[in-house]
Write an enzyme that holds these catalytic residues in place. Structure first.
Site, PDB file in Angstrom:
ATOM      1  N   LYS A 144       0.860  -1.181   0.000  1.00 44.99           N
ATOM      2  CA  LYS A 144       0.000   0.000   0.000  1.00 44.99           C
ATOM      3  C   LYS A 144       0.905   1.243   0.000  1.00 44.99           C
ATOM      4  CE  LYS A 144      -1.687   2.805   2.861  1.00 44.99           C
ATOM      5  NZ  LYS A 144      -1.563   4.049   2.071  1.00 44.99           N
ATOM      6  N   GLU A 146       9.830   1.452  10.693  1.00 49.38           N
ATOM      7  CA  GLU A 146      10.861   2.485  10.555  1.00 49.38           C
ATOM      8  C   GLU A 146      10.114   3.804  10.727  1.00 49.38           C
ATOM      9  OE1 GLU A 146      12.745   5.367   9.072  1.00 49.38           O
ATOM     10  OE2 GLU A 146      12.822   4.297   7.152  1.00 49.38           O
ATOM     11  N   CYS A 165      13.280  10.992   7.399  1.00 50.68           N
ATOM     12  CA  CYS A 165      13.314  10.638   8.831  1.00 50.68           C
ATOM     13  C   CYS A 165      14.694  10.816   9.421  1.00 50.68           C
ATOM     14  CB  CYS A 165      12.906   9.176   9.013  1.00 50.68           C
ATOM     15  SG  CYS A 165      11.266   8.866   8.423  1.00 50.68           S
ATOM     16  N   GLU A 188      10.157  16.097  15.082  1.00 49.64           N
ATOM     17  CA  GLU A 188      10.688  16.295  13.721  1.00 49.64           C
ATOM     18  C   GLU A 188       9.917  17.402  13.040  1.00 49.64           C
ATOM     19  OE1 GLU A 188      11.569  12.501  11.206  1.00 49.64           O
ATOM     20  OE2 GLU A 188       9.518  12.409  11.864  1.00 49.64           O
TER      21      GLU A 188
END
Ligand code: SIN
Length: 545
Positions: free
Chosen positions: A236, A311, A345, A445
């Protein structure tokens, strides 16, 4: 999806860049005659048009512009015919309509993957390896076209997009080789007439959920080891960037990977996620994306006790010591911070600079950030540092919120700090000084082109600040002291540490985080483990005839 829409999108993107280039030409050469300028414009436009025509022709003839889901080797619309639009973030244009799929399509994709597993897992490793290598070769052959697809739907500069194809394809090449190196064990028995073995077997059907920031590489980093081990997959991709995934899936078929081994569904993300989680046929889920969604998937996987690889978000500290080479540090932080407009990331999220070098680094870094060019990803394929748009309006609003919070709490904008004059989701490369640990920019972040600088005094203080985070994905240290580099590498609570180098991801090394940055490792020989089950076999009564 028609190619004319794609061609139009490329043309519009290029004409915007062209217009801005030509505006500059106009300003710089006011004294040139108007007629000369017009001639220049029309010849540039003409050469662009023919380039676009050949891009379109190449895409069309290779059949890479797919806009349907892939289930059991068939290209399929949503069963109820619904679609969602895919936009070009640089200009807002609709590039394609793709199916808005949901539970029923996902269940069928899972069934296809389940059926295909029976034969795919039984092929010899050498056979799977050859097909993966063929897929790698096809991706490499088509890297320019698929790179254009990435820039179209994701916005990153074309040079970075093509770089992502090389990166993404490298996982297929690497794991095509690892496919042949799945070894079991023989264990010395504790009872003399027994023989003990450990077999490694593929886990089965894997649900692969991937983000928009690396539309290809996050897929191949998961799917290549999965297929190498004998698993089959239901992918997906992000609804924001499905076209790259579909092009890659088309190439998997061309590479001889049998129907049903690779399936792609997209659309209603929660419904698709729930169907994958609920299925007892799916034995593992692997996800790259936000920590919040990762936690939900982990909780959801408990219902069927699926294996999980995650992750998730990072909050990368980049630590610059007084004894660092400033040029190396500036280059490293710039590359990490502004690659993909800060939307990775592992992007530098907190730049900790020792006091003795703080001002010097701040000046050199701001100057380098000021030299960054901003524009449509098709504009400057050859510029060394070039920044495209952010993925969408929500991403820009998040950046603005973090900046407002920092400024209110005393941080100073050294460079940028606002939306770019190009409009849309373009944002100025931003440097913000005197950030502290109370600010959102420190705690979370920012996922955008904002570089927060914080001063520190001692190595101990730097370690404390760096580890003061729930995330633990990547960190980077700049120092010329070898002992310090080793002390720091050991002390930092991160899954990956770069020393005097910020772009450290490669197919041959394990990528992944600790703490709330996730579970499991991708890439390298360790990347196979996540897709293999261990089976213990005991042969008894071996002394008989
Ligand atoms: C990520 O943003 O999750 C991937 C970054 C990379 O592979 O370098």
């Amino acid at each position: 999806m028609t190619m004319t829409v794609a061609t139009r999108a490329i043309a519009t993107a290029r004409s915007a860049v062209r217009a801005s280039r030509l505006r500059n030409v106009f300003t710089a050469q006011k004294s040139q005659s108007h007629a000369l300028l017009i001639r220049q414009m029309s010849s540039e436009a003409q050469s662009m048009r023919s380039e676009e025509q050949s891009i379109a022709a190449r895409l069309r003839s290779s059949g890479l512009f797919r806009s349907q889901g892939l289930i059991g080797g068939q290209w399929i619309d949503a069963y109820d015919g619904r679609t969602i639009k895919v936009h070009n973030p640089a200009n807002g244009e609709v590039i394609a309509n793709v199916p808005l799929m949901s539970k029923r399509e996902t269940d069928d994709a899972i069934t296809s993957a389940y059926d295909a597993f029976k034969s795919w897992s039984k092929l010899t490793a050498a056979d799977r390896s050859n097909r993966l290598r063929k897929w790698y070769q096809l991706l490499t052959t088509h890297k320019e076209q698929i790179g254009q697809l990435i820039t179209l739907e994701q916005g990153k500069p074309l040079k970075e997009s093509v770089g992502e194809i090389n990166y993404g394809a490298s996982f297929l090449e690497f794991f095509s080789e690892e496919a042949k190196r799945v070894y079991g064990d023989i264990i010395s028995p504790t009872i003399a007439d027994r023989r003990l073995f450990v077999l490694k077997q593929p886990v089965g059907v894997v649900g692969v959920i991937t983000p928009w920031n690396f539309p290809l590489a996050m897929i191949t980093r998961k799917v290549a080891p999965a297929l190498a081990c004998g698993c089959t997959v239901v992918i997906k991709p992000s609804e924001l960037t499905p076209l790259t995934a579909l092009a890659a899936a088309e190439l998997s078929l061309q590479a001889g990977i049998p129907p049903g081994v690779v399936n792609v569904v997209m659309g209603d993300a929660p419904a698709i996620g729930d169907a994958i989680l609920a299925s007892t046929q799916v034995r593992k889920i692997t996800f790259t994306g936000s920590t919040a969604v990762g936690k939900k998937l982990m909780a959801g996987a408990a219902g069927t006790v699926k294996r999980v690889s995650l992750e998730l978000g990072g909050n990368a500290p980049h630590i610059v010591f007084d004894d660092a080479d400033v040029d190396v540090a500036v280059k490293g932080v710039i590359a990490s911070k502004f690659r993909n407009s800060g939307q990775t990331c592992v992007s530098a999220n907190r730049i900790l600079v020792q006091q003795g070098i703080y001002e010097k680094f701040c000046n050199a870094f701001s100057k380098a950030a000021q030299d960054l060019q901003v524009g449509d990803g098709f504009g400057e394929g050859v510029a060394q540092f070039f920044q495209g748009p952010l993925i969408n309006e929500a991403a820009v609003q998040k950046v603005e919120k973090f900046l407002r919070d920092a400024i209110t709490k005393g941080a100073k904008v050294v460079l940028g700090g606002k939306r770019h004059s190009l409009g849309m989701t373009f944002f100025e490369p931003t440097v913000i000084a005197d950030v502290n640990s109370d600010m959102l920019l420190f705690r979370e972040e920012v996922f955008g082109p904002v570089a927060p600088l914080l001063p520190f005094r001692t190595e101990e203080e730097a370690i404390g600040l760096a580890n003061d985070a729930n995330a633990g994905l990547a960190a980077c240290v700049y120092t010329n002291n070898i002992q310090r580099s080793w002390r720091m590498a050991e002390a930092l609570e991160y899954g990956m540490v770069g020393v005097n180098e910020s772009l450290i991801a490669t197919e041959v090394a394990p990528f992944g985080g600790i703490k709330q940055s996730g579970l499991g490792r991708e890439g390298s020989k360790y990347g196979m483990d996540d897709y293999l089950e261990l089976k213990y076999v005991c042969l008894g009564n071996m002394d008989g005839n």
